[in-house]
Design a protein around this motif. Structure first.
Motif, PDB file in Angstrom:
ATOM      1  N   THR A   1       0.832  -1.206   0.000  1.00 13.82           N
ATOM      2  CA  THR A   1       0.000   0.000   0.000  1.00 13.82           C
ATOM      3  C   THR A   1       0.864   1.252   0.000  1.00 13.82           C
ATOM      4  O   THR A   1       1.803   1.356   0.791  1.00 13.82           O
ATOM      5  CB  THR A   1      -0.922   0.003   1.241  1.00 13.82           C
ATOM      6  OG1 THR A   1      -1.701  -1.183   1.247  1.00 13.82           O
ATOM      7  CG2 THR A   1      -1.844   1.209   1.227  1.00 13.82           C
TER       8      THR A   1
ATOM      9  N   THR B   1       2.241   4.929   0.890  1.00 13.81           N
ATOM     10  CA  THR B   1       2.347   5.494   2.238  1.00 13.81           C
ATOM     11  C   THR B   1       1.115   6.295   2.634  1.00 13.81           C
ATOM     12  O   THR B   1       0.549   6.111   3.719  1.00 13.81           O
ATOM     13  CB  THR B   1       3.598   6.383   2.353  1.00 13.81           C
ATOM     14  OG1 THR B   1       4.753   5.594   2.072  1.00 13.81           O
ATOM     15  CG2 THR B   1       3.723   6.966   3.749  1.00 13.81           C
ATOM     16  N   LYS B   2       0.673   7.217   1.777  1.00 15.76           N
ATOM     17  CA  LYS B   2      -0.486   8.055   2.111  1.00 15.76           C
ATOM     18  C   LYS B   2      -1.732   7.200   2.346  1.00 15.76           C
ATOM     19  O   LYS B   2      -2.485   7.419   3.301  1.00 15.76           O
ATOM     20  CB  LYS B   2      -0.747   9.053   0.973  1.00 15.76           C
ATOM     21  CG  LYS B   2      -2.007   9.912   1.151  1.00 15.76           C
ATOM     22  CD  LYS B   2      -1.890  10.847   2.350  1.00 15.76           C
ATOM     23  CE  LYS B   2      -2.974  11.923   2.351  1.00 15.76           C
ATOM     24  NZ  LYS B   2      -4.331  11.411   2.495  1.00 15.76           N
ATOM     25  N   GLN B   3      -1.942   6.219   1.512  1.00 13.24           N
ATOM     26  CA  GLN B   3      -3.103   5.339   1.665  1.00 13.24           C
ATOM     27  C   GLN B   3      -3.020   4.527   2.954  1.00 13.24           C
ATOM     28  O   GLN B   3      -4.018   4.326   3.645  1.00 13.24           O
ATOM     29  CB  GLN B   3      -3.197   4.404   0.457  1.00 13.24           C
ATOM     30  CG  GLN B   3      -4.467   3.571   0.394  1.00 13.24           C
ATOM     31  CD  GLN B   3      -4.532   2.720  -0.866  1.00 13.24           C
ATOM     32  OE1 GLN B   3      -3.969   3.084  -1.902  1.00 13.24           O
ATOM     33  NE2 GLN B   3      -5.203   1.588  -0.775  1.00 13.24           N
ATOM     34  N   GLN B   4      -1.804   4.073   3.297  1.00 11.39           N
ATOM     35  CA  GLN B   4      -1.611   3.312   4.529  1.00 11.39           C
ATOM     36  C   GLN B   4      -1.840   4.202   5.754  1.00 11.39           C
ATOM     37  O   GLN B   4      -2.473   3.776   6.734  1.00 11.39           O
ATOM     38  CB  GLN B   4      -0.210   2.707   4.569  1.00 11.39           C
ATOM     39  CG  GLN B   4       0.072   1.842   5.778  1.00 11.39           C
ATOM     40  CD  GLN B   4      -0.646   0.501   5.763  1.00 11.39           C
ATOM     41  OE1 GLN B   4      -1.363   0.183   4.815  1.00 11.39           O
ATOM     42  NE2 GLN B   4      -0.479  -0.281   6.806  1.00 11.39           N
ATOM     43  N   LEU B   5      -1.359   5.433   5.700  1.00 10.03           N
ATOM     44  CA  LEU B   5      -1.569   6.356   6.815  1.00 10.03           C
ATOM     45  C   LEU B   5      -3.056   6.672   6.992  1.00 10.03           C
ATOM     46  O   LEU B   5      -3.552   6.756   8.121  1.00 10.03           O
ATOM     47  CB  LEU B   5      -0.767   7.651   6.597  1.00 10.03           C
ATOM     48  CG  LEU B   5       0.750   7.509   6.676  1.00 10.03           C
ATOM     49  CD1 LEU B   5       1.427   8.806   6.257  1.00 10.03           C
ATOM     50  CD2 LEU B   5       1.187   7.116   8.087  1.00 10.03           C
ATOM     51  N   ASP B   6      -3.755   6.834   5.888  1.00  9.04           N
ATOM     52  CA  ASP B   6      -5.203   7.064   5.968  1.00  9.04           C
ATOM     53  C   ASP B   6      -5.909   5.864   6.594  1.00  9.04           C
ATOM     54  O   ASP B   6      -6.835   6.023   7.402  1.00  9.04           O
ATOM     55  CB  ASP B   6      -5.779   7.333   4.572  1.00  9.04           C
ATOM     56  CG  ASP B   6      -5.382   8.698   4.021  1.00  9.04           C
ATOM     57  OD1 ASP B   6      -4.913   9.539   4.813  1.00  9.04           O
ATOM     58  OD2 ASP B   6      -5.533   8.911   2.801  1.00  9.04           O
TER      59      ASP B   6
ATOM     60  N   GLU C   1      -5.317   5.878  10.300  1.00  9.06           N
ATOM     61  CA  GLU C   1      -6.186   6.872  10.942  1.00  9.06           C
ATOM     62  C   GLU C   1      -7.611   6.330  11.108  1.00  9.06           C
ATOM     63  O   GLU C   1      -8.216   6.433  12.183  1.00  9.06           O
ATOM     64  CB  GLU C   1      -6.214   8.154  10.111  1.00  9.06           C
ATOM     65  CG  GLU C   1      -7.123   9.239  10.681  1.00  9.06           C
ATOM     66  CD  GLU C   1      -7.178  10.474   9.795  1.00  9.06           C
ATOM     67  OE1 GLU C   1      -8.076  11.308  10.031  1.00  9.06           O
ATOM     68  OE2 GLU C   1      -6.348  10.599   8.879  1.00  9.06           O
TER      69      GLU C   1
END
Length: 266
Positions: free
Chosen positions: A232, A234-239, A242
């Motif tokens: 995944t 990074t941005k998608q994983q961080l979302d 969250e």
């Protein structure tokens, strides 16, 4: 443990027992070293779906009856299909159900723990390591077996092994290892705990009870995030992180734990 009502009978190729938050699926073809044929594949698929659907179960243990954990695919069935030139329909049907079982144990929002004794060969090795965690007896042996009979891995073998040890070690395991010990598997990160053979059942129970102490939202969120992390962005994983943590913070388990933590020392 008490057997779940109307789920399995003693002669079934796989058995389900449920005790509070812990369920156990036992491969039950001991005379055939729990090798995988169509009957056991179909039963495993059905039992895994039942466990997945239960909100009360937090941990699933997978174990084998008799002298082995699982000897892999049933070569009697597969060999007969090869002689009859019916490999495609026979093996395809077997793997349709068995792979559905594997997909379910990877997807279900519960920790799946394999408890391995004796031999885990071929897809039995795959089953041991496609689960979320593995506890093994010190006399357990893991045998890739595939290359020796001229085939490539199946039954989730590459899913569990490659994700844990990486590509080069996986190639070593599948193409150059005749077999390896529980201690080697532990060193490679494939086994979480190695215990004396006589203590495996008790140690498995203790480990499962420890895992079951985790609240359901923590188990489900962690498992989902960990498995998707490698592929995944990074941005998608961080979302996703969250979303999961906020969702878990709306549970009573979280509120009680935070209140307990913040009240310490007051």
């Amino acid at each position: 443990m008490s057997t779940a009502p109307a789920t399995t009978s003693p002669d079934d190729p796989a058995l389900l027992r449920v005790d509070g938050p812990i369920a156990s699926i036992t491969l039950n073809r001991p005379a055939a070293f729990n090798s995988i044929n169509l009957a056991i594949a179909q039963k495993l698929e059905a039992l895994a779906a039942e466990v997945e659907a239960s909100d009360d179960i937090r941990v699933l243990v997978i174990e084998g009856e008799g002298r082995a954990f699982c000897a892999g695919g049933d070569l009697q069935t597969i060999g007969a299909a090869s002689e009859a030139n019916t490999v495609t329909p026979v093996v395809g049907q077997l793997l349709k159900h068995y792979h559905a079982f594997i997909e379910t144990i990877r997807r279900m929002p519960k920790i799946v723990l394999s408890s391995v004794h004796g031999s885990a060969a071929g897809s039995g090795l795959g089953l041991a390591f496609v689960t979320d965690l593995c506890i093994a007896a010190d006399d357990a042996r893991f045998t890739p077996a595939y290359a020796k009979i001229g085939v490539s891995p199946d039954g989730g073998s590459t899913v569990g092994v490659v994700g844990t040890v990486g590509t080069r070690r996986a190639l070593q395991i599948f193409l150059s290892e005749d077999s390896f010990t529980a201690q080697q598997a532990h060193e490679w990160g494939l086994v979480a705990k190695v215990v004396p053979a006589a203590e495996l059942k008790a140690a498995t129970r203790q480990f499962a009870q420890r895992l079951a102490q985790n609240p359901p939202a923590a188990i489900a969120g962690t498992k989902s995030l960990v498995y998707q992390a490698a592929t995944t962005p990074t941005k998608q994983q961080l979302d996703a992180e969250e979303h999961k943590i906020i969702a878990s913070m709306h549970t009573d388990d979280f509120r009680v734990a935070v209140k307990k933590f913040t009240s310490k020392g007051k």
